[in-house]
Design a protein around this motif. Structure first.
Motif, PDB file in Angstrom:
ATOM      1  N   LYS A 230       0.833  -1.200   0.000  1.00  0.00           N
ATOM      2  CA  LYS A 230       0.000   0.000   0.000  1.00  0.00           C
ATOM      3  C   LYS A 230       0.875   1.260   0.000  1.00  0.00           C
ATOM      4  CE  LYS A 230      -4.191  -1.909   0.488  1.00  0.00           C
ATOM      5  NZ  LYS A 230      -3.854  -3.340   0.433  1.00  0.00           N
ATOM      6  N   THR A 231       0.497   2.237  -0.823  1.00  0.00           N
ATOM      7  CA  THR A 231       1.151   3.547  -0.824  1.00  0.00           C
ATOM      8  C   THR A 231       0.492   4.415   0.248  1.00  0.00           C
ATOM      9  OG1 THR A 231       1.657   3.405  -3.181  1.00  0.00           O
ATOM     10  CG2 THR A 231       1.650   5.610  -2.193  1.00  0.00           C
ATOM     11  N   CYS A 232       1.313   5.017   1.100  1.00  0.00           N
ATOM     12  CA  CYS A 232       0.797   5.745   2.265  1.00  0.00           C
ATOM     13  C   CYS A 232       1.308   7.184   2.289  1.00  0.00           C
ATOM     14  CB  CYS A 232       1.236   5.063   3.562  1.00  0.00           C
ATOM     15  SG  CYS A 232       0.850   3.303   3.638  1.00  0.00           S
ATOM     16  N   VAL A 233       0.413   8.115   2.620  1.00  0.00           N
ATOM     17  CA  VAL A 233       0.835   9.493   2.877  1.00  0.00           C
ATOM     18  C   VAL A 233       0.750   9.740   4.376  1.00  0.00           C
ATOM     19  CG1 VAL A 233       0.277  10.414   0.614  1.00  0.00           C
ATOM     20  CG2 VAL A 233      -1.487  10.378   2.355  1.00  0.00           C
ATOM     21  N   VAL A 234       1.783  10.387   4.901  1.00  0.00           N
ATOM     22  CA  VAL A 234       1.902  10.675   6.335  1.00  0.00           C
ATOM     23  C   VAL A 234       2.194  12.155   6.494  1.00  0.00           C
ATOM     24  CG1 VAL A 234       3.167  10.146   8.461  1.00  0.00           C
ATOM     25  CG2 VAL A 234       2.820   8.347   6.739  1.00  0.00           C
ATOM     26  N   SER A 235       1.497  12.814   7.386  1.00  0.00           N
ATOM     27  CA  SER A 235       1.845  14.209   7.717  1.00  0.00           C
ATOM     28  C   SER A 235       2.598  14.222   9.041  1.00  0.00           C
ATOM     29  CB  SER A 235       0.587  15.073   7.822  1.00  0.00           C
ATOM     30  OG  SER A 235      -0.209  14.668   8.936  1.00  0.00           O
ATOM     31  N   GLY A 236       3.370  15.297   9.237  1.00  0.00           N
ATOM     32  CA  GLY A 236       4.162  15.419  10.446  1.00  0.00           C
ATOM     33  C   GLY A 236       5.567  14.891  10.246  1.00  0.00           C
ATOM     34  N   ALA A 237       6.447  15.231  11.182  1.00  0.00           N
ATOM     35  CA  ALA A 237       7.820  14.737  11.156  1.00  0.00           C
ATOM     36  C   ALA A 237       8.353  14.576  12.576  1.00  0.00           C
ATOM     37  CB  ALA A 237       8.719  15.687  10.360  1.00  0.00           C
ATOM     38  N   GLY A 238       7.441  14.500  13.548  1.00  0.00           N
ATOM     39  CA  GLY A 238       7.825  14.247  14.928  1.00  0.00           C
ATOM     40  C   GLY A 238       7.796  12.764  15.227  1.00  0.00           C
ATOM     41  N   ILE A 242       7.352   9.760  12.452  1.00  0.00           N
ATOM     42  CA  ILE A 242       8.561   8.970  12.192  1.00  0.00           C
ATOM     43  C   ILE A 242       8.313   7.486  12.451  1.00  0.00           C
ATOM     44  CG2 ILE A 242      10.876   8.469  13.097  1.00  0.00           C
ATOM     45  CD1 ILE A 242      11.250  11.533  13.373  1.00  0.00           C
ATOM     46  N   TYR A 243       7.646   7.196  13.577  1.00  0.00           N
ATOM     47  CA  TYR A 243       7.481   5.773  13.920  1.00  0.00           C
ATOM     48  C   TYR A 243       6.253   5.149  13.264  1.00  0.00           C
ATOM     49  CZ  TYR A 243      11.583   6.484  16.587  1.00  0.00           C
ATOM     50  OH  TYR A 243      12.885   6.780  16.914  1.00  0.00           O
ATOM     51  N   THR A 244       5.355   5.978  12.751  1.00  0.00           N
ATOM     52  CA  THR A 244       4.346   5.465  11.825  1.00  0.00           C
ATOM     53  C   THR A 244       5.034   5.006  10.548  1.00  0.00           C
ATOM     54  OG1 THR A 244       2.551   6.854  12.702  1.00  0.00           O
ATOM     55  CG2 THR A 244       2.335   6.110  10.423  1.00  0.00           C
ATOM     56  N   ILE A 245       5.912   5.841  10.035  1.00  0.00           N
ATOM     57  CA  ILE A 245       6.656   5.492   8.813  1.00  0.00           C
ATOM     58  C   ILE A 245       7.487   4.232   9.036  1.00  0.00           C
ATOM     59  CG2 ILE A 245       8.572   6.258   7.344  1.00  0.00           C
ATOM     60  CD1 ILE A 245       7.383   9.141   7.624  1.00  0.00           C
ATOM     61  N   GLU A 246       8.170   4.147  10.176  1.00  0.00           N
ATOM     62  CA  GLU A 246       9.004   2.977  10.460  1.00  0.00           C
ATOM     63  C   GLU A 246       8.176   1.696  10.472  1.00  0.00           C
ATOM     64  OE1 GLU A 246      12.535   3.025  13.183  1.00  0.00           O
ATOM     65  OE2 GLU A 246      11.151   1.918  14.505  1.00  0.00           O
ATOM     66  N   GLU A 274      16.238   6.909   7.602  1.00  0.00           N
ATOM     67  CA  GLU A 274      17.508   7.295   8.241  1.00  0.00           C
ATOM     68  C   GLU A 274      17.737   8.799   8.098  1.00  0.00           C
ATOM     69  OE1 GLU A 274      22.316   6.345   7.848  1.00  0.00           O
ATOM     70  OE2 GLU A 274      20.851   5.015   6.897  1.00  0.00           O
ATOM     71  N   THR A 275      17.487   9.338   6.911  1.00  0.00           N
ATOM     72  CA  THR A 275      17.648  10.778   6.697  1.00  0.00           C
ATOM     73  C   THR A 275      16.665  11.568   7.536  1.00  0.00           C
ATOM     74  OG1 THR A 275      18.390  10.421   4.428  1.00  0.00           O
ATOM     75  CG2 THR A 275      17.615  12.632   4.980  1.00  0.00           C
ATOM     76  N   LEU A 276      15.393  11.114   7.561  1.00  0.00           N
ATOM     77  CA  LEU A 276      14.368  11.816   8.332  1.00  0.00           C
ATOM     78  C   LEU A 276      14.722  11.865   9.815  1.00  0.00           C
ATOM     79  CD1 LEU A 276      11.594  13.193   8.436  1.00  0.00           C
ATOM     80  CD2 LEU A 276      10.566  10.916   8.647  1.00  0.00           C
ATOM     81  N   LYS A 277      15.168  10.745  10.367  1.00  0.00           N
ATOM     82  CA  LYS A 277      15.551  10.716  11.786  1.00  0.00           C
ATOM     83  C   LYS A 277      16.747  11.631  12.045  1.00  0.00           C
ATOM     84  CE  LYS A 277      13.887   6.125  13.142  1.00  0.00           C
ATOM     85  NZ  LYS A 277      14.279   4.804  13.702  1.00  0.00           N
ATOM     86  N   GLN A 278      17.708  11.639  11.148  1.00  0.00           N
ATOM     87  CA  GLN A 278      18.878  12.502  11.332  1.00  0.00           C
ATOM     88  C   GLN A 278      18.473  13.971  11.344  1.00  0.00           C
ATOM     89  OE1 GLN A 278      22.066  11.854  11.988  1.00  0.00           O
ATOM     90  NE2 GLN A 278      22.704  14.002  11.865  1.00  0.00           N
ATOM     91  N   LEU A 279      17.615  14.355  10.394  1.00  0.00           N
ATOM     92  CA  LEU A 279      17.216  15.759  10.284  1.00  0.00           C
ATOM     93  C   LEU A 279      16.361  16.204  11.466  1.00  0.00           C
ATOM     94  CD1 LEU A 279      16.313  16.052   6.494  1.00  0.00           C
ATOM     95  CD2 LEU A 279      18.360  16.892   7.651  1.00  0.00           C
ATOM     96  N   LYS A 280      15.449  15.353  11.921  1.00  0.00           N
ATOM     97  CA  LYS A 280      14.480  15.778  12.922  1.00  0.00           C
ATOM     98  C   LYS A 280      14.863  15.399  14.350  1.00  0.00           C
ATOM     99  CE  LYS A 280      11.667  18.122  10.458  1.00  0.00           C
ATOM    100  NZ  LYS A 280      11.539  19.583  10.711  1.00  0.00           N
ATOM    101  N   GLU A 281      15.469  14.242  14.542  1.00  0.00           N
ATOM    102  CA  GLU A 281      15.804  13.808  15.902  1.00  0.00           C
ATOM    103  C   GLU A 281      17.186  14.276  16.342  1.00  0.00           C
ATOM    104  OE1 GLU A 281      13.123   9.737  16.317  1.00  0.00           O
ATOM    105  OE2 GLU A 281      15.244   9.525  15.831  1.00  0.00           O
ATOM    106  N   LYS A 289      15.911  20.488   3.717  1.00  0.00           N
ATOM    107  CA  LYS A 289      17.246  19.885   3.616  1.00  0.00           C
ATOM    108  C   LYS A 289      17.161  18.452   3.087  1.00  0.00           C
ATOM    109  CE  LYS A 289      21.534  19.373   6.297  1.00  0.00           C
ATOM    110  NZ  LYS A 289      22.173  19.591   7.623  1.00  0.00           N
ATOM    111  N   TYR A 290      16.030  17.797   3.337  1.00  0.00           N
ATOM    112  CA  TYR A 290      15.845  16.422   2.848  1.00  0.00           C
ATOM    113  C   TYR A 290      15.969  16.386   1.320  1.00  0.00           C
ATOM    114  CZ  TYR A 290      13.544  11.847   2.172  1.00  0.00           C
ATOM    115  OH  TYR A 290      13.248  10.554   1.818  1.00  0.00           O
ATOM    116  N   ALA A 291      15.341  17.364   0.654  1.00  0.00           N
ATOM    117  CA  ALA A 291      15.381  17.399  -0.810  1.00  0.00           C
ATOM    118  C   ALA A 291      16.775  17.724  -1.341  1.00  0.00           C
ATOM    119  CB  ALA A 291      14.373  18.417  -1.334  1.00  0.00           C
ATOM    120  N   GLU A 292      17.583  18.370  -0.524  1.00  0.00           N
ATOM    121  CA  GLU A 292      18.973  18.623  -0.919  1.00  0.00           C
ATOM    122  C   GLU A 292      19.781  17.332  -0.885  1.00  0.00           C
ATOM    123  OE1 GLU A 292      20.435  21.611   1.703  1.00  0.00           O
ATOM    124  OE2 GLU A 292      18.856  23.066   1.204  1.00  0.00           O
TER     125      GLU A 292
END
Length: 450
Positions: A230-238, A242-246, A274-281, A289-292
Motif C-alpha cells: 500500500k502507498t501511504c501518505v503521512v503528515s508530520g515529522a515528529g 517517524i514511527y508510523t513510517i518505520e 535514516e535521513t528523516l531521523k537525522q534531520l528531525k531527531e 534539507k531532505y530534498a537537498e
C-alpha cells in the motif's frame, strides 16, 4: 433547541473563545445520541454537564531567565479533567499555540482515549505557550524548572501523571523530573516518557506511531486486506510520524510523504527513514534539507499550498495517516483523498480532521479511525511505564510491543463491536465515543456526586 444545542450554548457562555474545545465536545455529544435514546440513566444523572467541566483547572505564571539574563514570562496550564477511572493522565505541550482552549480540547479527548485503552487512567492535559525551538539547553532547563516549581504541588504517581507531547521530549521530561525530585525529595513515577536509564519504558517513543499502524492493520484485516504494497501518505515529522513510517516499512507498505510547519516532502520511491531521523531527531532541521540530500524527492513549502489546503493530502495514496496537529485535514482535502482512491484514514494526531472531513469519510464508508482510538498507543504505553515504575522493574522492548499490539487490537474490537451494537458498523467515531464514554460515565454514577 435540542439538548445538545442547549449544552453547547451554555458551554460557549461559560468557556468563551475556545473553538477547538467546542468542536471536540460537539463531536462526542452527537455520537452519544443513540446511547442516550437507549439508556436514560446518563441524562438522569446529568453526566454530560459534569463530564464537560474539568474537575480542576490550574493556570499559572512561569517566569524564567534567558541566556542574556533577561526575565521571560510564559503561561502554564494543567487541566485535570476526569479521574473517575484512575489518576489524571495526559501530556504536556510546549508550543506558542497553547492556550486554555487547546489544553481543554486535548484533555477532554484524553478522557475517552484513556478509557478505550482498558487501563486505569483518567483524563488530563497541560502545557505552556513556551517555544523550545531556538532555545539553548540551559534556557529549556531553567524554563522547565520554573514550570515545575508550581506544577509539582498538583501531580503525583497516584494523582496526576504528566507525559510528553509536542515540544516535550526526553530532555524536557528529564529537567522537570529532576526539579520535582529536588522539591519533593521523592524518586517516583510521576512522569512518563522518561529516558530508559532512570525509569523510562522501552518502546514508549515508538508507541503512538506503531499503535496507529497496528490499528490500521486490524481495520484492513477485517476488510480482507493487508498493509503490504500500500502507498501511504503521512503528515508530520515528529515522533508519531517517524514511527508510523518505520512501522509501515516493517509491514512492507510504502510511505511517500512527511511534513513539518514549513512544508512537505514527496518522495515517490519512499521516505528515507535514516535521513528523516537525522534531520528531525538529531539536527532539528527543516525538511527542505531532505530534498537537498535526496534529489529525486520534491519539497513543497507551505507558501505554495492551495489556499486553505494541506498539499500532503493531494498526493495519490491508498492509506492516509494524519500525524501532525489538529484540523490539518479539511473537507476539500478529504474529497481530494477520496477522489484519488484513498481507502483508509488512521489518525495519529489528536483531532486532525475537521468535522466536515470526518463527515466526508463516514459518508464514503471508507475505513476511518478517529484519533482517540487510533493514537491511544502512546498513552497506553505510558500506563505500562507507570506499572513498571510501581514494581521497580523494566520490561523488554518485545514485551512492551506485544502488550501494545494487544491493546490496540482490543481498542479496535471495542469500537467496532460498539458501532455494530448501535447499527452503524462502519462508524468507528460513534463506536469509540460511546465505548469510551460509557465506561467513564458508569464509574461516575457508581461513585456518586463528587
Amino acid at each position: 433547541m435540542s439538548y445538545i444545542e442547549q449544552t453547547l450554548t451554555k458551554l460557549q457562555k461559560s468557556s468563551p473563545g475556545q473553538p477547538e474545545f467546542y468542536q471536540a465536545v460537539q463531536e462526542v455529544l452527537e455520537s452519544l445520541e443513540p446511547l442516550f435514546a437507549k439508556e436514560k440513566k446518563y441524562l438522569e444523572h446529568n453526566i454530560i454537564e459534569r463530564i464537560i467541566e474539568p474537575e480542576r483547572q490550574i493556570m499559572f505564571r512561569v517566569a524564567w531567565i534567558d541566556d542574556q539574563g533577561k526575565v521571560q514570562v510564559n503561561k502554564g496550564y494543567r487541566i485535570e479533567f476526569n479521574s473517575a477511572i484512575g489518576p489524571y493522565k495526559g501530556g504536556l505541550r510546549f508550543h506558542p499555540s497553547v492556550s486554555s482552549g487547546i489544553i481543554k480540547f486535548l484533555g477532554f479527548e484524553q478522557i475517552f482515549k484513556n478509557s478505550l485503552t482498558g487501563l486505569a487512567i483518567g483524563g488530563g492535559k497541560g502545557g505552556s505557550d513556551f517555544d523550545p525551538k531556538g532555545k539553548s539547553n540551559n534556557e529549556i532547563m531553567r524554563f522547565c524548572q520554573s514550570f515545575i516549581n508550581e506544577l509539582y504541588r498538583h501531580i503525583g504517581p497516584t494523582t496526576d501523571v504528566p507525559a510528553g507531547d509536542i515540544g516535550v521530549g526526553g530532555r524536557e521530561i528529564g529537567y522537570m523530573f529532576g526539579q520535582y525530585k529536588r522539591l519533593t525529595g521523592r524518586y517516583e513515577g510521576v512522569f512518563t516518557g522518561k529516558k530508559i536509564p532512570w525509569g523510562g519504558s522501552l518502546a514508549r517513543t515508538e508507541a503512538t506511531g506503531y499503535g496507529t499502524v497496528y490499528f490500521a492493520q486490524n481495520m484492513l484485516t477485517t476488510n480482507g486486506q493487508a498493509l503490504e504494497g500500500k502507498t501511504c501518505v503521512v503528515s508530520g515529522a515528529g515522533n508519531v510520524a517517524i514511527y508510523t513510517i518505520e512501522k509501515l516499512y516493517q509491514n512492507c507498505a510504502l510511505p511517500v510523504t512527511c511534513s513539518d510547519s514549513r512544508g512537505f516532502i514527496y518522495h515517490k520511491s519512499g521516505i528515507n527513514l535514516e535521513t528523516l531521523k537525522q534531520l528531525k531527531e538529531v539536527e532539528s532541521a527543516c525538511l527542505s534539507k531532505y530534498a537537498e540530500i535526496h534529489t529525486d524527492a520534491v519539497y513543497t513549502p507551505v507558501s505554495s499550498y492551495p489556499a486553505g489546503r494541506n498539499a500532503v493530502w493531494s498526493v495519490p495514496c491508498d492509506l492516509a495517516f494524519p500525524c501532525a496537529t489538529q484540523n490539518e485535514l479539511n473537507q476539500a482535502d478529504a474529497h481530494e483523498l477520496l477522489k484519488n482512491g484513498c481507502i483508509l484514514v488512521a489518525e495519529g494526531a489528536n483531532m486532525p480532521s475537521t468535522p466536515e472531513a470526518v463527515e466526508a469519510f463516514l459518508n464514503a464508508k471508507i475505513m476511518y479511525a478517529p484519533g482517540k482510538a487510533a493514537n491511544a498507543g502512546g498513552v497506553a504505553t505510558s500506563q505500562l511505564e507507570m506499572a513498571q515504575n510501581a514494581s521497580m522493574i523494566q520490561w523488554s522492548f518485545e514485551e512492551v510491543d506485544v502488550r501494545l499490539k494487544t491493546i490496540m487490537k482490543n481498542i479496535y474490537l471495542t469500537a467496532s463491536e460498539t458501532a455494530n451494537e448501535f447499527g452503524q458498523p462502519h462508524n468507528l467515531v460513534l463506536g469509540a465515543n460511546i465505548a469510551g464514554f460509557r465506561k467513564v460515565a458508569d464509574a461516575m454514577i457508581d461513585q456518586g456526586v463528587v
